[in-house]
Design a protein around this motif. Sequence first.
Motif, PDB file in Angstrom:
ATOM      1  N   VAL A 234      29.073   4.220 -25.313  1.00  0.00           N
ATOM      2  CA  VAL A 234      29.088   4.987 -26.584  1.00  0.00           C
ATOM      3  C   VAL A 234      30.605   5.505 -27.141  1.00  0.00           C
ATOM      4  O   VAL A 234      31.334   5.994 -26.333  1.00  0.00           O
ATOM      5  CB  VAL A 234      28.294   6.346 -26.096  1.00  0.00           C
ATOM      6  N   THR A 235      30.577   5.493 -28.313  1.00  0.00           N
ATOM      7  CA  THR A 235      31.928   5.663 -29.054  1.00  0.00           C
ATOM      8  C   THR A 235      31.654   6.880 -30.235  1.00  0.00           C
ATOM      9  O   THR A 235      30.751   6.895 -30.747  1.00  0.00           O
ATOM     10  CB  THR A 235      32.749   4.520 -29.694  1.00  0.00           C
ATOM     11  N   LEU A 236      32.735   7.908 -29.961  1.00  0.00           N
ATOM     12  CA  LEU A 236      32.737   9.023 -31.059  1.00  0.00           C
ATOM     13  C   LEU A 236      34.175   8.513 -31.868  1.00  0.00           C
ATOM     14  O   LEU A 236      34.950   8.522 -31.115  1.00  0.00           O
ATOM     15  CB  LEU A 236      32.718  10.283 -30.403  1.00  0.00           C
ATOM     16  N   ASN A 237      33.944   8.399 -33.053  1.00  0.00           N
ATOM     17  CA  ASN A 237      35.133   8.489 -33.798  1.00  0.00           C
ATOM     18  C   ASN A 237      34.966   9.833 -35.039  1.00  0.00           C
ATOM     19  O   ASN A 237      34.103   9.833 -35.686  1.00  0.00           O
ATOM     20  CB  ASN A 237      34.900   7.109 -34.693  1.00  0.00           C
TER      21      ASN A 237
ATOM     22  N   LEU B 294      31.581  10.390 -36.003  1.00  0.00           N
ATOM     23  CA  LEU B 294      30.389   9.390 -36.172  1.00  0.00           C
ATOM     24  C   LEU B 294      30.241   8.808 -34.734  1.00  0.00           C
ATOM     25  O   LEU B 294      31.108   8.203 -34.043  1.00  0.00           O
ATOM     26  CB  LEU B 294      30.768   8.072 -36.869  1.00  0.00           C
ATOM     27  N   LEU B 295      29.015   8.608 -34.184  1.00  0.00           N
ATOM     28  CA  LEU B 295      28.545   8.297 -32.924  1.00  0.00           C
ATOM     29  C   LEU B 295      27.723   6.792 -32.971  1.00  0.00           C
ATOM     30  O   LEU B 295      26.767   6.897 -33.719  1.00  0.00           O
ATOM     31  CB  LEU B 295      27.567   9.498 -32.229  1.00  0.00           C
ATOM     32  N   HIS B 296      28.439   6.144 -32.319  1.00  0.00           N
ATOM     33  CA  HIS B 296      27.857   4.546 -32.108  1.00  0.00           C
ATOM     34  C   HIS B 296      27.862   4.136 -31.030  1.00  0.00           C
ATOM     35  O   HIS B 296      28.382   4.468 -29.812  1.00  0.00           O
ATOM     36  CB  HIS B 296      28.302   3.935 -33.233  1.00  0.00           C
ATOM     37  N   ARG B 297      26.900   3.013 -30.630  1.00  0.00           N
ATOM     38  CA  ARG B 297      27.028   2.245 -29.547  1.00  0.00           C
ATOM     39  C   ARG B 297      28.226   1.540 -29.386  1.00  0.00           C
ATOM     40  O   ARG B 297      28.777   0.799 -30.394  1.00  0.00           O
ATOM     41  CB  ARG B 297      25.773   1.190 -29.317  1.00  0.00           C
TER      42      ARG B 297
ATOM     43  N   TYR C  40      44.325   9.213 -39.859  1.00  0.00           N
ATOM     44  CA  TYR C  40      44.133   9.821 -38.543  1.00  0.00           C
ATOM     45  C   TYR C  40      42.761   9.903 -37.919  1.00  0.00           C
ATOM     46  O   TYR C  40      42.138  10.571 -38.577  1.00  0.00           O
ATOM     47  CB  TYR C  40      44.930  11.056 -38.211  1.00  0.00           C
ATOM     48  N   ASN C  41      42.491   9.176 -37.028  1.00  0.00           N
ATOM     49  CA  ASN C  41      41.251   9.404 -36.390  1.00  0.00           C
ATOM     50  C   ASN C  41      41.185   9.540 -34.890  1.00  0.00           C
ATOM     51  O   ASN C  41      42.156   8.740 -34.200  1.00  0.00           O
ATOM     52  CB  ASN C  41      40.310   8.138 -36.616  1.00  0.00           C
ATOM     53  N   LEU C  42      40.484  10.386 -34.232  1.00  0.00           N
ATOM     54  CA  LEU C  42      40.252  10.610 -32.819  1.00  0.00           C
ATOM     55  C   LEU C  42      39.255   9.611 -32.211  1.00  0.00           C
ATOM     56  O   LEU C  42      38.210   9.557 -33.139  1.00  0.00           O
ATOM     57  CB  LEU C  42      39.837  12.177 -32.514  1.00  0.00           C
ATOM     58  N   ILE C  43      39.701   8.764 -31.513  1.00  0.00           N
ATOM     59  CA  ILE C  43      38.501   7.736 -31.074  1.00  0.00           C
ATOM     60  C   ILE C  43      38.436   8.205 -29.519  1.00  0.00           C
ATOM     61  O   ILE C  43      39.431   8.326 -28.569  1.00  0.00           O
ATOM     62  CB  ILE C  43      39.065   6.326 -31.033  1.00  0.00           C
ATOM     63  N   VAL C  44      36.942   8.526 -29.201  1.00  0.00           N
ATOM     64  CA  VAL C  44      36.665   8.555 -27.673  1.00  0.00           C
ATOM     65  C   VAL C  44      35.617   7.470 -27.043  1.00  0.00           C
ATOM     66  O   VAL C  44      34.517   7.396 -27.822  1.00  0.00           O
ATOM     67  CB  VAL C  44      35.943   9.801 -27.391  1.00  0.00           C
ATOM     68  N   TRP C  45      36.093   6.720 -26.318  1.00  0.00           N
ATOM     69  CA  TRP C  45      35.112   5.634 -25.952  1.00  0.00           C
ATOM     70  C   TRP C  45      34.864   6.254 -24.241  1.00  0.00           C
ATOM     71  O   TRP C  45      35.428   6.701 -23.534  1.00  0.00           O
ATOM     72  CB  TRP C  45      35.966   4.508 -25.174  1.00  0.00           C
ATOM     73  N   MET C  46      33.435   6.572 -24.258  1.00  0.00           N
ATOM     74  CA  MET C  46      32.537   7.062 -23.377  1.00  0.00           C
ATOM     75  C   MET C  46      31.911   5.961 -22.490  1.00  0.00           C
ATOM     76  O   MET C  46      31.314   4.943 -23.043  1.00  0.00           O
ATOM     77  CB  MET C  46      31.664   8.136 -23.765  1.00  0.00           C
ATOM     78  N   ARG C  47      32.180   6.180 -21.067  1.00  0.00           N
ATOM     79  CA  ARG C  47      31.599   5.048 -20.340  1.00  0.00           C
ATOM     80  C   ARG C  47      30.614   5.583 -19.311  1.00  0.00           C
ATOM     81  O   ARG C  47      30.912   6.807 -18.798  1.00  0.00           O
ATOM     82  CB  ARG C  47      32.685   4.589 -19.475  1.00  0.00           C
ATOM     83  N   SER C  48      29.719   4.972 -18.732  1.00  0.00           N
ATOM     84  CA  SER C  48      28.868   5.318 -17.872  1.00  0.00           C
ATOM     85  C   SER C  48      28.727   4.185 -16.552  1.00  0.00           C
ATOM     86  O   SER C  48      28.379   2.878 -16.586  1.00  0.00           O
ATOM     87  CB  SER C  48      27.311   5.083 -18.340  1.00  0.00           C
ATOM     88  N   SER C  49      29.462   4.705 -15.459  1.00  0.00           N
ATOM     89  CA  SER C  49      29.561   3.806 -14.331  1.00  0.00           C
ATOM     90  C   SER C  49      28.273   3.169 -13.840  1.00  0.00           C
ATOM     91  O   SER C  49      28.111   2.003 -13.528  1.00  0.00           O
ATOM     92  CB  SER C  49      30.326   4.548 -13.227  1.00  0.00           C
ATOM     93  N   GLY C  50      26.892   3.957 -14.109  1.00  0.00           N
ATOM     94  CA  GLY C  50      25.790   3.562 -13.706  1.00  0.00           C
ATOM     95  C   GLY C  50      25.313   2.503 -14.395  1.00  0.00           C
ATOM     96  O   GLY C  50      24.457   1.556 -14.033  1.00  0.00           O
TER      97      GLY C  50
END
Length: 334
Positions: free
Chosen positions: A232-235, A274-277, A293-303
């Motif tokens: 999931v990514t937050l931009n 903006l939240l997207h897959r 300027y944008n903040l990008i957060v790549w979120m990861r699930s080890s599961g």
Amino acid sequence: MTQFCRCSCYFTNNIFLQKYNLHVKVDNCEKILQTYNHPLEERGCKSSKDITEVTEYIQKELSRRKNLSIDSRRRKLEIQANYKPLWPDIYKLSESEHLCPEFIALAKACHANPQCETGSYATTNETFKLYSFPVFTETFCKKFVEEIVNFESSPLPKGRPNTMNNYGILLDEIGFDEHFLDVLRIEYLNPISARFFPEWTGTELDSHKAFIVSYQLGQDLDLAYHFDNSEVTLNVSLTDAFEGGDIYFGGMRTESVNEPTEQVDVQHRTCVGLLHRGQQRHGARPISAGRRYNLIVWMRSSGVRNKLCPMCGSEPSRVPVQFGYGDGFTLAVN
């Protein structure tokens, strides 16, 4: 105990040749021209000088990836010892000072009920599964950008986000992870992501990679069509003094990029996330004026990703990292 890892494909796959808008896989640098001769020629890589530049760039990038964990740790320690923050108060997340009330309410609602109604908090595009909502206050965004500009102007070393962004900052290296981004992910983004993308969050989003991207004339103007190394990514847009630069979305990674798919453009709105897959293909239109300027957060699930690497599409061959979250894969260590 959990050991974070990268998939071994990181050291060979998805090397982006920006000049030719081409991702390549490099098992053997000497064979790269044999494998990609036709697509490179089609994109203008024809002279011996062009070929030498490509080969040297790939060799440099392979070396960077091999030493990334240690080099990033070295930069982080140097920054900790020598950088004086412009706004020290923004390095520790304050709900009342940094977050929009709507974002707080959305997170609480999703935490209390993963099937809650979100219409009063978020703007939804169900066709493309895109969700927008206010995240930060205007005061925080202003300070955040000023902090980034201040750090950019310092002589300290800077780790760039990836091969597609030549300008930007890795936020872990300047000290934003432990007391800001970890808290943001665990307490707020985890329940929100589980509400909108339960199939991608697994039991939790247990790691992230966060960075700032910057676009302006004379530097990075746009972003090629791609997918993220995330579940999931937050931009979040941090500024509004620019023109152009809309984000556009298409199909998922598993759909052929050569097949025509419907696309949708999304405009940036200051302080709105903006939240997207992560596996949804997207890009950014060229900026025509100003600086974005944008903040990008790549979120990861080890599961999720321990079963299938999103970058190579295979069961991951996990390589432990010495420092940090790696690319979010994990191994159990006694």
